[in-house]
Scaffold this active site. Structure first.
Site, PDB file in Angstrom:
ATOM      1  CD  GLU A   1      -2.967  -1.026   2.348  1.00  0.00           C
ATOM      2  OE1 GLU A   1      -2.786  -0.200   3.260  1.00  0.00           O
ATOM      3  OE2 GLU A   1      -3.962  -1.750   2.294  1.00  0.00           O
TER       4      GLU A   1
ATOM      5  CD  GLU B   1      -3.475  -5.935   4.359  1.00  0.00           C
ATOM      6  OE1 GLU B   1      -4.329  -5.130   4.793  1.00  0.00           O
ATOM      7  OE2 GLU B   1      -2.249  -5.726   4.389  1.00  0.00           O
TER       8      GLU B   1
END
Ligand code: GBH
Length: 470
Positions: free
Chosen positions: A172, A372
């Protein structure tokens, strides 16, 4: 609507990988041991007011000292794969120079322990714990950090490249750039839109250089990836376009198409002239990857841009107010229908299918993994007369059932989705929220460090063994 995504009995193919994920700073603790240097998250979490309740990762889940029993836990769940991150400051305490043997030894034990138990290791090189020494030299605002990252990537590839078959450069980068330098809610806690865009470019560069460094040293069959939290934005088309530009395409553009989107450069012209992009950078960033990781939590709804900042901001100018989405202050965020999680994020499994579908269309032939997906809820803990602790988290089971249903629909639609990693294996240090939010399928008692399988973990174990949604 979200209720349409509650199906049982759907079967996943034998090749589909069921995993779970964690990150180093969120679980390891042992921050001063075996030569580990400080990271920006040590500094940030010890800054008064930065993290809820003053929580820090000093001990976290004490995973560093409980590696063997946590490996047994992973095996007991039947996970096909385990996604973990490597703490750069354990490997290079100052972010440069010789590798620290004790740091390498820990991740060797982790990887060998997984392989012995038949679990595929999936290693992320950077999940936000930048060595503080590099931050002191400008962190991600400094392009040298990208070169330091490539050196670290080479060290790890040399150490584990024959055992780890799936590598991720960055987790991220949007969070590192924009929560770290825009909103300031993450380390290093800076608030400056120009710095945030500069950091984004240097993270892109780090990814590209990291891929190249890994390619040179890992086994030929290893797969190299990056993980993005791509925002699923709905609503007004112009609002969606602008948020997607600075939220998503700022990374996928250079990494996967080899260029920054023209509309992004235009939208941000009052924040930066992009002169930090040097000739040749885009070629360095645009390295082929083998699989793309996405983390999915929720959706965002926007209205039409108003074209001007709030009256309160006009003195400074819309473009200069630091934000997690630089230069988008005039785009209203609209309320969405629930249900909501403990983070106040909306639950919307259709967003996951929408994202996978869009990626499949934009990048045909690029395999995808959900690196995720998961949820924070307050779990109900009961102890029966026999003294057995149970953790009832029906809402998490329901969340997972809906999102695995969405993943299954992606497979039905012919999307090359390889894996799903539930966030998270166990409750842990939830960044700015500290220990107040629990994402685990395994409960951690922070007084005793005892681990208890939640009902969701039992449900997941059944899904993995039967390959059918219970
Ligand atoms: C991930 O980040 C991290 O990789 C992981 O370490 C972390 O523990 C986990 O998620 C849970 O937080 O604008 O209110 O709709 C999550 C990144 C960015 C996801 C902000 C939700 C939108 C919130 N998040 N995003 S909102």
């Amino acid at each position: 609507d979200s209720l349409d995504y509650r199906e049982s009995g759907l079967r996943f193919p034998d090749s589909f990988v069921f995993g779970s994920a964690t990150a180093a700073y969120q679980i390891e603790g042992a921050v001063d041991e075996d030569g580990r240097g400080p990271s920006i998250w040590d500094t940030f979490s010890h800054t008064p007011g930065a993290v809820e309740n003053g929580d820090t990762g000093d001990t976290a889940d004490d995973h560093y000292h409980r590696l063997e029993s946590d490996l047994d836990l992973i095996a007991a769940l039947g996970l096909n794969a385990y996604r973990f991150s490597i703490a750069w400051p354990r490997i290079q305490p100052t972010g440069r120079g010789e590798a620290n043997p004790a740091g390498l030894a820990f991740y060797e034990r982790l990887v060998y322990g997984l392989l012995e138990r038949g679990v595929t290791p999936v290693a992320t090189l950077y999940h936000w714990d930048l060595p503080q020494a590099l931050e002191d030299q400008g962190g991600w605002r400094n392009r040298e950090t990208a070169y330091a990252f490539a050196d670290y990537a080479r060290i790890m590839g040399e150490a584990l490249g024959d055992r780890v078959q799936i590598w991720t450069t960055l987790n991220e980068p949007w969070c590192s750039a924009f929560l770290g330098h825009g909103s300031g809610e993450h380390a290093p806690g800076r608030q400056d839109n120009t710095e945030a865009l500069t950091a984004a470019h240097h993270l892109n560069l780090a990814h590209g250089l990291g891929v190249s460094a890994l390619r040179g040293v890992v086994s030929a069959t290893a797969q190299i990836s990056v993980t993005h939290n791509l925002h699923v934005i709905r609503g007004d088309a112009e609002g969606v376009r602008r948020i997607e530009a600075v939220g998503n395409r700022i990374f996928t553009g250079p990494m996967l198409h080899g260029e920054y989107p023209a509309d992004l450069l235009h939208d941000t012209r009052e924040i930066t002239d992009w002169s930090f992009v040097r000739p040749g950078d885009l070629e360095l960033i645009h390295q082929p990857i083998d699989v793309l990781g996405i983390n999915y939590y929720n959706t965002t709804l926007v209205g039409p841009p108003t074209g001007s900042a709030d009256a309160a901001d006009s003195a400074a100018g819309a473009a200069s107010r630091a934000s997690a989405f630089p230069g988008t202050d005039d785009i209203p965020r609209l309320d969405q229908p629930g249900p909501f999680t403990e983070m106040d994020w909306n639950i919307e499994p259709s967003g996951l299918l929408q994202l996978l579908t869009a990626l499949h269309e934009e990048f045909p032939g690029l395999p995808l993994m959900i690196t995720e997906s998961g949820v924070a809820f307050n779990d109900v803990v009961t102890v029966d007369e026999a003294g057995t602790t149970r953790v009832h988290d029906d809402n998490r089971v329901d969340y997972l059932r809906r999102h695995f249903t969405a993943a299954h629909r992606a497979l039905q639609a012919g999307i090359d989705l390889r894996a799903y990693f539930v966030w998270s294996l166990m409750d842990n240090f939830e960044w700015a929220y500290g220990f107040s939010k629990r994402f685990g399928i395994v409960r951690v008692d922070y007084d005793t460090q005892e681990r208890t399988l939640k009902d969701s973990a039992l449900w997941y174990r059944e899904l993995i063994s039967s390959r059918q949604i219970p």
